[in-house]
Design a protein around this motif. Structure first.
Motif, PDB file in Angstrom:
ATOM      1  N   UNK A   4      -3.371  16.061  -9.523  1.00 25.54           N
ATOM      2  CA  UNK A   4      -1.896  16.012  -9.998  1.00 25.54           C
ATOM      3  C   UNK A   4      -1.806  14.843 -10.383  1.00 25.54           C
ATOM      4  N   UNK A   5      -2.002  14.472 -11.818  1.00 26.76           N
ATOM      5  CA  UNK A   5      -2.011  12.932 -12.343  1.00 26.76           C
ATOM      6  C   UNK A   5      -0.811  12.339 -12.322  1.00 26.76           C
ATOM      7  N   UNK A   6       0.300  13.152 -12.603  1.00 24.90           N
ATOM      8  CA  UNK A   6       1.757  12.571 -12.300  1.00 24.90           C
ATOM      9  C   UNK A   6       2.019  11.982 -10.829  1.00 24.90           C
ATOM     10  N   UNK A   7       1.261  12.504  -9.728  1.00 23.84           N
ATOM     11  CA  UNK A   7       1.592  12.005  -8.496  1.00 23.84           C
ATOM     12  C   UNK A   7       0.307  11.122  -8.159  1.00 23.84           C
ATOM     13  N   UNK A   8      -0.551  10.759  -8.925  1.00 23.59           N
ATOM     14  CA  UNK A   8      -1.734   9.924  -8.668  1.00 23.59           C
ATOM     15  C   UNK A   8      -1.423   8.456  -9.200  1.00 23.59           C
ATOM     16  N   UNK A   9      -1.122   7.828  -7.988  1.00 26.80           N
ATOM     17  CA  UNK A   9      -0.389   6.448  -8.232  1.00 26.80           C
ATOM     18  C   UNK A   9      -1.354   5.486  -7.455  1.00 26.80           C
ATOM     19  N   UNK A  10      -2.372   5.054  -7.963  1.00 31.12           N
ATOM     20  CA  UNK A  10      -3.387   4.195  -7.197  1.00 31.12           C
ATOM     21  C   UNK A  10      -2.724   2.718  -7.061  1.00 31.12           C
ATOM     22  N   UNK A  11      -2.171   2.337  -7.998  1.00 31.60           N
ATOM     23  CA  UNK A  11      -1.569   1.026  -8.001  1.00 31.60           C
ATOM     24  C   UNK A  11      -0.467   0.974  -7.093  1.00 31.60           C
ATOM     25  N   UNK A  12       0.438   1.925  -7.076  1.00 28.21           N
ATOM     26  CA  UNK A  12       1.464   1.804  -6.112  1.00 28.21           C
ATOM     27  C   UNK A  12       1.102   1.864  -4.652  1.00 28.21           C
ATOM     28  N   UNK A  13       0.009   2.776  -4.676  1.00 32.15           N
ATOM     29  CA  UNK A  13      -0.530   3.195  -3.239  1.00 32.15           C
ATOM     30  C   UNK A  13      -1.296   1.697  -2.690  1.00 32.15           C
ATOM     31  N   UNK A  14      -1.992   1.196  -3.498  1.00 24.26           N
ATOM     32  CA  UNK A  14      -2.536  -0.038  -3.203  1.00 24.26           C
ATOM     33  C   UNK A  14      -1.394  -1.038  -2.837  1.00 24.26           C
ATOM     34  N   UNK A  15      -0.376  -1.291  -3.396  1.00 21.32           N
ATOM     35  CA  UNK A  15       0.799  -2.158  -3.227  1.00 21.32           C
ATOM     36  C   UNK A  15       1.375  -1.823  -1.906  1.00 21.32           C
ATOM     37  N   UNK A  16       1.472  -0.586  -1.740  1.00 28.57           N
ATOM     38  CA  UNK A  16       2.178  -0.244  -0.287  1.00 28.57           C
ATOM     39  C   UNK A  16       1.347  -0.653   0.815  1.00 28.57           C
ATOM     40  N   UNK A  17      -0.062  -0.518   0.494  1.00 30.89           N
ATOM     41  CA  UNK A  17      -1.073  -0.647   1.777  1.00 30.89           C
ATOM     42  C   UNK A  17      -0.861  -2.118   1.954  1.00 30.89           C
ATOM     43  N   UNK A  18      -0.936  -2.996   0.640  1.00 30.51           N
ATOM     44  CA  UNK A  18      -0.856  -4.592   0.899  1.00 30.51           C
ATOM     45  C   UNK A  18       0.474  -5.051   1.643  1.00 30.51           C
ATOM     46  N   UNK A  19       1.482  -4.340   1.425  1.00 33.26           N
ATOM     47  CA  UNK A  19       2.872  -4.425   1.811  1.00 33.26           C
ATOM     48  C   UNK A  19       2.814  -4.278   3.619  1.00 33.26           C
ATOM     49  N   UNK A  20       2.162  -3.020   3.926  1.00 33.57           N
ATOM     50  CA  UNK A  20       2.312  -2.567   5.286  1.00 33.57           C
ATOM     51  C   UNK A  20       1.306  -3.669   6.109  1.00 33.57           C
ATOM     52  N   UNK A  21      -0.015  -4.002   5.388  1.00 31.62           N
ATOM     53  CA  UNK A  21      -0.985  -4.717   5.979  1.00 31.62           C
ATOM     54  C   UNK A  21      -0.277  -6.150   6.230  1.00 31.62           C
ATOM     55  N   UNK A  22       0.413  -6.645   5.219  1.00 35.03           N
ATOM     56  CA  UNK A  22       0.934  -8.060   5.197  1.00 35.03           C
ATOM     57  C   UNK A  22       2.108  -7.921   6.314  1.00 35.03           C
ATOM     58  N   UNK A  23       2.814  -6.869   6.272  1.00 34.26           N
ATOM     59  CA  UNK A  23       3.899  -6.784   7.432  1.00 34.26           C
ATOM     60  C   UNK A  23       3.275  -6.867   8.612  1.00 34.26           C
ATOM     61  N   UNK A  24       2.121  -5.896   9.104  1.00 34.69           N
ATOM     62  CA  UNK A  24       1.604  -6.025  10.352  1.00 34.69           C
ATOM     63  C   UNK A  24       0.999  -7.271  10.676  1.00 34.69           C
ATOM     64  N   UNK A  25       0.507  -8.026   9.628  1.00 37.17           N
ATOM     65  CA  UNK A  25      -0.075  -9.394  10.016  1.00 37.17           C
ATOM     66  C   UNK A  25       0.822 -10.318  10.347  1.00 37.17           C
ATOM     67  N   UNK A  26       2.118 -10.206   9.642  1.00 37.27           N
ATOM     68  CA  UNK A  26       3.249 -11.122   9.840  1.00 37.27           C
ATOM     69  C   UNK A  26       3.778 -11.077  11.380  1.00 37.27           C
TER      70      UNK A  26
END
Length: 144
Positions: A4-26
């Motif tokens: 479902x290309x309307x729900x396929x959001x690799x950019x937002x998914x990557x950003x979310x993963x970076x935020x989660x990883x950053x928060x865990x690291x902090x």
């Protein structure tokens, strides 16, 4: 398989993963704590309660972020095809698994693997395998 290309959001998914990883690291760098949700919540529910401020702030962020996103016009809409009995049973089983595995997917998958923990690698592989089997059974063997 259709995507479902309307729900396929690799950019937002990557950003979310970076935020989660950053928060865990902090959290681990500045507080020496692992960002495992079950451990954070468990610390609030056990006696004696210690380190309440950061635990409450962390959990408030988990609840508050989707609420803020909704207010900004990006509501998180969950389409769950299950009844309350199934949801409660699943929650109970996840809670049991979390206790047996000494942590949840966020603690083992995000924090444990990044620290090189073999136990976390095994736990995360087990979580993933259980998920793969569940989806396979639901889609191919359940008759529905």
């Amino acid at each position: 398989m259709l995507i479902d290309l309307a729900s396929f959001t690799p950019g937002l998914s990557l950003a979310g993963g970076l935020v989660i990883g950053g928060a865990a690291a902090v959290l681990v760098l500045f507080n020496g704590r692992i960002a495992g949700i079950s451990g954070i919540l468990g610390g609030l529910l056990s006696l004696p309660r210690r380190d309440m401020a950061w635990r409450v702030a962390f959990l408030a962020g988990l609840v508050g972020a989707p609420m803020l996103a909704s207010l900004l016009g990006h509501p998180a809409i969950a389409d769950i095809d299950a009844g309350w009995g199934q949801i409660l049973a699943a929650g109970f089983l996840v809670g049991m698994g979390t206790r047996y595995a000494s942590g949840c997917t966020s603690g083992h998958g995000v924090c444990g693997i990044s620290r090189g923990s073999i136990r976390s690698l095994v736990a995360t592989a087990t979580f993933m395998a259980a998920g793969f089997v569940t989806v396979f059974v639901q889609r191919h063997l359940s008759g529905g």
